[in-house]
Enzyme design. Structure first.
Site, PDB file in Angstrom:
ATOM      1  N   SER A 286     -44.253  -4.003 -80.594  1.00 30.49           N
ATOM      2  CA  SER A 286     -43.071  -3.384 -79.990  1.00 30.49           C
ATOM      3  C   SER A 286     -42.592  -2.138 -80.730  1.00 30.49           C
ATOM      4  O   SER A 286     -42.006  -1.253 -80.118  1.00 30.49           O
ATOM      5  CB  SER A 286     -41.937  -4.404 -79.900  1.00 30.49           C
ATOM      6  OG  SER A 286     -41.681  -4.969 -81.153  1.00 30.49           O
TER       7      SER A 286
ATOM      8  N   HIS B  43     -44.915  -6.103 -73.914  1.00 30.83           N
ATOM      9  CA  HIS B  43     -45.118  -4.669 -73.677  1.00 30.83           C
ATOM     10  C   HIS B  43     -46.478  -4.358 -73.060  1.00 30.83           C
ATOM     11  O   HIS B  43     -46.860  -3.201 -72.964  1.00 30.83           O
ATOM     12  CB  HIS B  43     -44.936  -3.890 -74.984  1.00 30.83           C
ATOM     13  CG  HIS B  43     -43.570  -4.058 -75.543  1.00 30.83           C
ATOM     14  ND1 HIS B  43     -42.485  -3.358 -75.078  1.00 30.83           N
ATOM     15  CD2 HIS B  43     -43.095  -4.902 -76.498  1.00 30.83           C
ATOM     16  CE1 HIS B  43     -41.398  -3.744 -75.729  1.00 30.83           C
ATOM     17  NE2 HIS B  43     -41.746  -4.685 -76.599  1.00 30.83           N
TER      18      HIS B  43
ATOM     19  N   LYS C  68     -39.090  -6.381 -68.727  1.00 24.76           N
ATOM     20  CA  LYS C  68     -39.538  -5.019 -69.040  1.00 24.76           C
ATOM     21  C   LYS C  68     -40.221  -4.424 -67.801  1.00 24.76           C
ATOM     22  O   LYS C  68     -39.506  -4.011 -66.884  1.00 24.76           O
ATOM     23  CB  LYS C  68     -40.408  -5.048 -70.294  1.00 24.76           C
ATOM     24  CG  LYS C  68     -39.640  -5.675 -71.485  1.00 24.76           C
ATOM     25  CD  LYS C  68     -40.284  -5.478 -72.786  1.00 24.76           C
ATOM     26  CE  LYS C  68     -39.744  -6.376 -73.885  1.00 24.76           C
ATOM     27  NZ  LYS C  68     -38.325  -6.214 -74.189  1.00 24.76           N
TER      28      LYS C  68
HETATM   29  N1  PMP Z   1     -41.402 -10.042 -77.438  1.00 22.63           N
HETATM   30  C1  PMP Z   1     -41.414  -8.725 -77.655  1.00 22.63           C
HETATM   31  C2  PMP Z   1     -42.624  -8.117 -78.298  1.00 22.63           C
HETATM   32  C3  PMP Z   1     -40.311  -7.935 -77.298  1.00 22.63           C
HETATM   33  O1  PMP Z   1     -40.310  -6.620 -77.559  1.00 22.63           O
HETATM   34  C4  PMP Z   1     -39.197  -8.550 -76.692  1.00 22.63           C
HETATM   35  C5  PMP Z   1     -37.978  -7.751 -76.232  1.00 22.63           C
HETATM   36  N2  PMP Z   1     -37.552  -6.767 -77.083  1.00 22.63           N
HETATM   37  C6  PMP Z   1     -39.227  -9.936 -76.485  1.00 22.63           C
HETATM   38  C7  PMP Z   1     -40.340 -10.649 -76.862  1.00 22.63           C
HETATM   39  C8  PMP Z   1     -38.053 -10.655 -75.884  1.00 22.63           C
HETATM   40  O2  PMP Z   1     -38.025 -10.519 -74.519  1.00 22.63           O
HETATM   41  P1  PMP Z   1     -36.633 -10.601 -73.715  1.00 22.63           P
HETATM   42  O3  PMP Z   1     -35.982  -9.267 -73.844  1.00 22.63           O
HETATM   43  O4  PMP Z   1     -37.027 -10.928 -72.333  1.00 22.63           O
HETATM   44  O5  PMP Z   1     -35.840 -11.685 -74.363  1.00 22.63           O
END
Ligand code: PMP
Length: 652
Positions: free
Chosen positions: A441, A469, A502
């Protein structure tokens, strides 16, 4: 429960005590250390507490823990009182250093400014340096080892003394009190090498223990300790022997610096927020007055949005929005219960079926968010007897899932397969689970999944990937990294986790896996069982988003093209950047300050970009994190690249 001195106080009958010392390391590098005295009946408890502490260190599970138990004649142990404690406020590291210098001068150190400079230039040492208080000559016999104060404990059984948890303050006070009582030592200066602990101290018999609130920037892992010696050189050996060998118990150690003051909840919050502000880590929500999309209005200002994860621009798509509206009309605004009670409606089940098909698995389980999916799945599959192997750059929700599971956690270096193999080979855990972001991320790079699968199969580990992602972005059809690498069936990870929030423009998370693993997740995952389910509108919106993604594949290819376009536009202007395999383009920004300043300037130009700093990324790795959407135009990306280059290359 506290085991050591508590039992020591109760049974004074035996003539011997036991000194228990723990040291742990990983790959030959020191991770943690602690020690306690105990009478015979408490030794097992102390050993177990210190082992727990060693194994639950936040830097990961060490590969070596050494616990030594030695008997000590009770008559050789001396009791001394704890130094009196007070705190000097310092808002900046410079103010802290000035305060330390003033105190050291008062304690009799000839040139404190130069002494602190000597410490700074010495590089990282585990032990303390000893300086002649008048000439500042270095006196310790071994400059690289320094002097290590051991054989000490506090006699208090307060919660801060629990063997399995480190209490920075009380352990430092024990050390400082022993040091101040050593022959010839007239003062001590200490700043921790823990990047998250910026408070240090100056201590002496007369000054007491003076905490200095800020001696370095948050995230700085440089630290060190100086003992100032003012005595005959011939007697220095005796001072070192006292520091390293004399058994000292310190009486009257408070658990916290201000434990005598009762505070309201608000006062506690004010103190903590104050600390965050002073560390530059205070955060606030920017309020959007516009619908999701590549442009928006934030805090009253119109801007180009270069930090949204709505990669396929589906959150505002009329087909997606009307599916949500329709579902709310049919199924209600909420579900009234958790998935195992009233919270499983037809749209939830239909979406699970589609997600499983998307990822080539038999089943899928919906969660309320990607965060709770990660936390729940890891905890559902792993328990105390198990081991999770986790990339050091994994998302926080994976880290929290590891914590919730209570499994032992082996953190491997980012995408380093030799490190992963070393850790897998050492493990004899009941179950092994390798967990990794598939697209990282903060770095926008891709995990080497084929190699991870090969290692996992060789060492009998299951694999879980986080496709937050990757879904909708990676692979020709946006199905993620398995599609990208052509991994199917036995070659694919057991758990493929993702989020609806996302590329799919909605909210919620999911995991795709075999039917039996899905059954286990539904029966074990606490975040699935104990939380009211997603509204049907969110599930229906994601379902409609999947339709759009599949019927308009140009969105998936355009988002990757846009990432490539922005990366090239930046590089042609002299800006080095990472990413490229998905929608995330990290742009190294130099220091933390530079990243924040660049983001602020870009905002004033109408470009919204996130400045990512420690602790989201390592200190010194601060960056601008740009994310592109399929609907950004080349003109918009050129405009952004021009401005970013202007601030980062041109220094404008
Ligand atoms: N895993 C990763 C790699 C993320 O970037 C994120 C969100 N920033 C999440 C899990 C969590 O997902 P959510 O926003 O749906 O809680």
């Amino acid at each position: 429960m506290y085991w050591g001195m508590d039992s020591l106080k109760r049974t004074e009958s035996s003539d011997v005590l036991f000194s228990v010392k723990m040291r742990s390391s990983s790959g030959g590098r020191h991770v943690s250390g602690a020690e306690r005295f105990s009478d015979e009946s408490g030794v097992c408890g102390v050993v177990s507490g210190l082992a727990t502490r060693a194994l639950s260190h936040e830097r990961g599970t060490p590969d070596m823990v050494n616990i030594r138990v030695e008997s000590v004649p009770r008559g050789e142990v001396v009791h001394i009182p704890a130094l009196k404690v007070r705190t000097e406020r310092a808002d900046t590291p410079q103010a802290g250093i000035d305060a330390a210098a003033r105190l050291l001068l008062k304690a009799g150190v000839a040139d404190p400014g130069r002494a602190l400079e000597i410490l700074r230039c010495a590089g990282q040492m585990r032990g303390a340096m000893i300086l002649d208080a008048r000439t500042l000559e270095r006196l310790e016999p071994d400059f690289s080892r320094g002097v290590r104060v051991t054989n000490m404990d506090s006699s208090e059984a307060h919660p801060g003394g629990v063997s399995s948890v480190k209490n920075h303050f009380s352990e430092a006070l024990v050390l400082a009190s022993k040091t101040a009582s050593a022959p010839g030592i007239i003062a001590e200066f200490c700043v921790s090498d823990d990047p998250g602990y910026v408070t240090g101290y100056v201590a002496s018999r007369d000054l007491g223990y003076v905490r200095i609130e800020k001696l370095k920037e948050y995230g700085d892992s440089r630290g060190g300790r100086i003992f100032f010696y003012d005595g005959p050189k011939a007697e220095l050996d005796a001072a070192i022997r006292y520091l390293e060998q004399k058994c000292v118990v310190v009486d009257g150690v408070p658990p916290y610096p201000d434990s005598h003051v009762m505070k309201t909840a608000d006062e506690n919050a004010v103190a903590e927020l104050d600390m965050l502000r002073r560390s530059g880590l205070y955060r606030e929500c920017a309020v959007s007055e516009s619908c999701a999309g590549p442009r928006g209005v934030f805090d009253g200002r119109e801007c180009l949005v270069l930090c949204s994860n709505d990669y396929l621009d589906l959150a505002r798509d009329s087909r997606v929005v009307s599916a949500a509206e329709k579902a709310a009309g049919v199924w209600g605004a909420g579900t009234g219960g958790a998935r195992l009670t009233t919270g499983t409606q037809v749209p939830h089940v239909e979406l699970e079926r589609r997600l499983a098909a998307l990822k080539g698995k038999d089943s899928a389980v919906l969660f309320n968010s990607g965060y709770t999916a990660n936390a729940g799945v890891i905890q559902a599959y792993c328990g105390r007897e198990d081991a999770v192997f986790s990339d050091e750059l994994n998302h926080a929700s994976i880290i929290d899932g590891c914590r919730l599971s209570r499994a032992s956690v082996a953190v491997y270096r980012h995408c380093r397969m030799d490190d992963l193999e070393r850790l897998l080979a050492q493990s004899s855990a009941r179950r092994k689970l390798v967990v990794t972001d598939s697209v990282f991320s903060m770095d926008g790079d891709m995990a080497p999944l084929p190699e991870i699968m090969r290692l996992a199969r060789r060492y009998g580990a299951a694999v879980m990937i986080d496709e937050a992602h990757a879904t909708g972005v990676v692979g020709a059809g946006g199905r993620g990294v398995c599609e990208n690498f052509g991994l199917e069936g036995d070659e694919a990870p057991e758990f493929v986790m993702g989020t609806l929030s996302k590329a799919l423009g909605s909210a919620g998370g999911f995991v795709c896996c075999s039917a039996v693993l899905a059954d286990l997740v539904r029966n074990r995952a606490r975040t699935f069982i104990f939380s009211t389910s997603l509204p049907a509108s969110a599930a229906a919106a994601a379902d409609a988003a999947l339709d759009v993604m599949m019927s308009e594949p140009w969105r998936v290819s355009r988002v990757r093209e846009n990432a490539e376009y922005l990366a090239s536009a930046l590089e042609s202007r002299g800006v080095v950047c990472g990413g490229r395999c998905a929608a995330i383009i990290p742009v190294p920004a130099g220091g933390e300050e530079a990243a924040v300043l660049a983001a602020r300037r870009l905002a004033s130009d109408g470009i919204l970009v996130s400045a990512i700093r420690y602790p989201s990324v390592a200190l010194g790795a601060a960056r601008l994190r740009c994310t592109v959407m399929c609907s950004h135009t080349h003109e918009e990306l050129d405009f952004a690249a021009e401005k970013i280059a202007g601030y980062l290359v041109g220094g404008g």
